[in-house]
Design a protein around this motif. Structure first.
Motif, short mmCIF file in Angstrom:
data_model
loop_
_atom_site.label_atom_id
_atom_site.label_comp_id
_atom_site.label_asym_id
_atom_site.label_seq_id
_atom_site.Cartn_x
_atom_site.Cartn_y
_atom_site.Cartn_z
N VAL A 1 15.62 1.15 -5.99
CA VAL A 1 15.69 2.38 -5.20
C VAL A 1 14.26 2.90 -5.03
CG1 VAL A 1 16.68 4.68 -4.97
CG2 VAL A 1 17.95 2.88 -6.19
N GLY A 2 13.64 2.58 -3.92
CA GLY A 2 12.27 3.01 -3.70
C GLY A 2 11.30 2.28 -4.59
N GLY A 3 10.08 2.77 -4.61
CA GLY A 3 9.05 2.16 -5.44
C GLY A 3 7.80 3.01 -5.42
N GLU A 4 7.13 3.07 -6.53
CA GLU A 4 5.88 3.81 -6.62
C GLU A 4 4.83 2.90 -7.24
OE1 GLU A 4 5.62 6.69 -5.27
OE2 GLU A 4 7.76 7.03 -4.96
N GLY A 5 3.65 2.88 -6.66
CA GLY A 5 2.60 2.04 -7.21
C GLY A 5 1.29 2.31 -6.51
N LYS A 6 0.26 1.65 -6.96
CA LYS A 6 -1.07 1.83 -6.39
C LYS A 6 -1.22 0.96 -5.15
CE LYS A 6 -3.13 2.90 -10.89
NZ LYS A 6 -4.15 2.52 -11.89
N GLY A 7 -2.20 1.34 -4.33
CA GLY A 7 -2.46 0.57 -3.12
C GLY A 7 -1.83 1.20 -1.92
N GLY A 8 -2.62 1.46 -0.89
CA GLY A 8 -2.11 2.20 0.25
C GLY A 8 -1.22 1.42 1.18
N LEU A 9 -1.42 0.09 1.29
CA LEU A 9 -0.67 -0.67 2.28
C LEU A 9 0.82 -0.70 1.98
CD1 LEU A 9 -0.80 -2.38 4.82
CD2 LEU A 9 -1.13 -4.40 3.37
N PHE A 10 1.17 -1.03 0.72
CA PHE A 10 2.59 -1.11 0.33
C PHE A 10 3.00 0.01 -0.63
CE2 PHE A 10 1.57 -5.53 1.48
CZ PHE A 10 2.58 -5.78 2.39
N ALA A 11 2.05 0.44 -1.49
CA ALA A 11 2.29 1.54 -2.43
C ALA A 11 3.55 1.34 -3.28
CB ALA A 11 2.38 2.87 -1.68
N GLY A 12 3.72 0.13 -3.79
CA GLY A 12 4.87 -0.15 -4.64
C GLY A 12 6.03 -0.79 -3.94
N PHE A 13 6.09 -0.69 -2.62
CA PHE A 13 7.23 -1.24 -1.88
C PHE A 13 7.12 -2.75 -1.69
CE2 PHE A 13 7.69 3.20 -0.98
CZ PHE A 13 9.05 3.39 -0.90
N ASP A 14 5.97 -3.33 -2.09
CA ASP A 14 5.88 -4.79 -2.04
C ASP A 14 6.87 -5.44 -2.99
OD1 ASP A 14 4.13 -3.52 -3.96
OD2 ASP A 14 3.43 -5.53 -4.48
N ARG A 15 7.26 -4.71 -4.03
CA ARG A 15 8.27 -5.22 -4.97
C ARG A 15 9.59 -5.45 -4.25
NH1 ARG A 15 11.11 -2.28 -9.99
NH2 ARG A 15 11.42 -0.80 -8.31
N GLN A 16 9.92 -4.58 -3.30
CA GLN A 16 11.15 -4.75 -2.52
C GLN A 16 11.10 -6.06 -1.72
OE1 GLN A 16 11.79 -2.09 -4.25
NE2 GLN A 16 12.76 -0.78 -2.72
N LEU A 17 9.94 -6.31 -1.13
CA LEU A 17 9.78 -7.52 -0.33
C LEU A 17 9.86 -8.77 -1.21
CD1 LEU A 17 6.85 -6.33 1.97
CD2 LEU A 17 9.30 -6.33 2.47
N ARG A 18 9.23 -8.71 -2.38
CA ARG A 18 9.28 -9.86 -3.27
C ARG A 18 10.70 -10.11 -3.78
NH1 ARG A 18 6.85 -8.57 -7.61
NH2 ARG A 18 5.82 -6.62 -7.07
N ALA A 19 11.45 -9.03 -3.96
CA ALA A 19 12.84 -9.18 -4.40
C ALA A 19 13.66 -9.94 -3.37
CB ALA A 19 13.46 -7.82 -4.67
N LEU A 20 13.44 -9.65 -2.09
CA LEU A 20 14.15 -10.36 -1.03
C LEU A 20 13.81 -11.85 -1.03
CD1 LEU A 20 13.77 -7.83 1.93
CD2 LEU A 20 15.86 -8.35 0.66
N LEU A 21 12.56 -12.16 -1.34
CA LEU A 21 12.13 -13.56 -1.34
C LEU A 21 12.63 -14.31 -2.57
CD1 LEU A 21 8.43 -13.09 -0.17
CD2 LEU A 21 10.34 -13.95 1.19
#
Length: 320
Positions: free
Chosen positions: A234-254
């Protein structure tokens, strides 16, 4: 009308309390005099413009919608010519854009009538967090009776709905939260309450993990799941402006198609039917929205800072 406005991306320091023109009304629109509005993580992302991937939609250099805020409850001020089932004076709530203002406009389908016995403060605390929780438990996690469910961020705005909804679905719930929120999470029905450092090396396994705005790695989540378990991100928080934690969502799909566990990013959409269902549960006493604190419209910056510090137990509401 008076409103909170933001002319550049940033935090609470970018906000101004100003006079602006009221919204114009289209034929399918409803104009609402706002009595209460809520704070949630989505407001933070829209105000900061992070992740940067959202900027083509929300505004490249500054917010396209200068008035922040998503969840609003209030009284119908006027309706468009095509609206026949609401009239001035009706109490309504909805997930809209520009909630931090005296008047908020949205299409008719965005508003739901508030049932008798529910205050504006309580109603405003429901739309985004409540419907996100409902989707996480019912649709994405598909929680069933007898399952073990772990909820991280159990004392947050979304978590304070996930816990009772999972309990209502018949699950045995473990709530993970800060120590100062443990009593609240237990009162919401969690059979176990643990801190963020208590599962390191744990041999416990859960059928469903609902991970709220977390930053736990996918490998770490998989270690806590049963072999065919489901992790809902459910959402994501992290460093980095491009994804800001939401890259985890993308990796989960892969990753998910190649591992036995199911790793499911949640796509949260606030639907009127889901909001109406939650309002009915509240009216019937089967669900209790948790409002930690209320702030006045002139204290929006303080309300945002308090929420984003992680100190809020449940929801924070701004009153007008």
């Amino acid at each position: 009308m008076k409103a909170i406005v933001q002319h550049r991306y940033g935090g609470p320091e970018t906000l101004e309390y100003a006079d602006i023109d009221p919204p114009t009304l289209g034929p399918d629109d409803v104009l609402v005099r706002v009595r209460a509005a809520a704070v949630d993580a989505g407001v933070r992302h829209l105000m900061s413009g992070v992740p940067w991937l959202i900027r083509p939609v929300m505004g490249l250099r500054r917010p396209r919608q200068p008035v922040p805020g998503i969840d609003a409850a209030g009284v119908v001020e006027s309706v468009g010519s095509a609206v026949t089932d609401l009239r001035p004076g009706d109490p309504v709530v909805g997930a809209v854009r520009g909630a931090y203002a005296e008047l908020a406009r949205a299409r008719r389908q965005r508003w739901v009538r508030i049932p008798d016995g529910i205050s504006f403060d309580t109603a405003a605390a429901i739309p985004t967090s409540g419907t996100t929780a409902l989707l996480a438990v019912r649709d994405t996690g598909r929680v069933r009776p007898g399952q073990r469910v772990l909820v991280t961020g159990a004392g947050s705005g979304v978590g304070s709905y996930v816990v009772p909804l999972a309990v209502r679905a018949g699950a045995r719930v473990t709530g993970m939260c800060r120590p100062e929120k443990a009593d609240l999470v237990a009162s919401l029905g969690a059979q176990e309450v643990v801190g963020y450092d208590q599962l390191t090396g744990s041999r416990d396994r859960w059928d469903v993990i609902i991970d709220i705005a977390g930053n736990t790695g996918l490998t770490g989540l998989r270690r806590l799941l049963t072999p065919r378990g489901t992790a809902v991100l459910v959402g994501g928080e992290g460093k980095g402006g491009l994804f800001a934690g939401f890259d985890r969502q993308l990796r989960a799909l892969l990753v998910s198609p190649f591992v036995p566990e199911k790793l499911k990013p949640l796509t949260a959409v606030t639907r009127a039917t889901d909001l109406a269902e939650l309002l009915t549960l509240v009216q019937q006493g089967e669900l209790r929205p948790v409002v930690d604190r209320t702030f006045g419209i002139g204290e929006v910056a303080d309300a945002l800072a308090y929420t984003w510090s992680g100190s809020a137990a449940g929801k924070v509401v701004i009153t007008f």
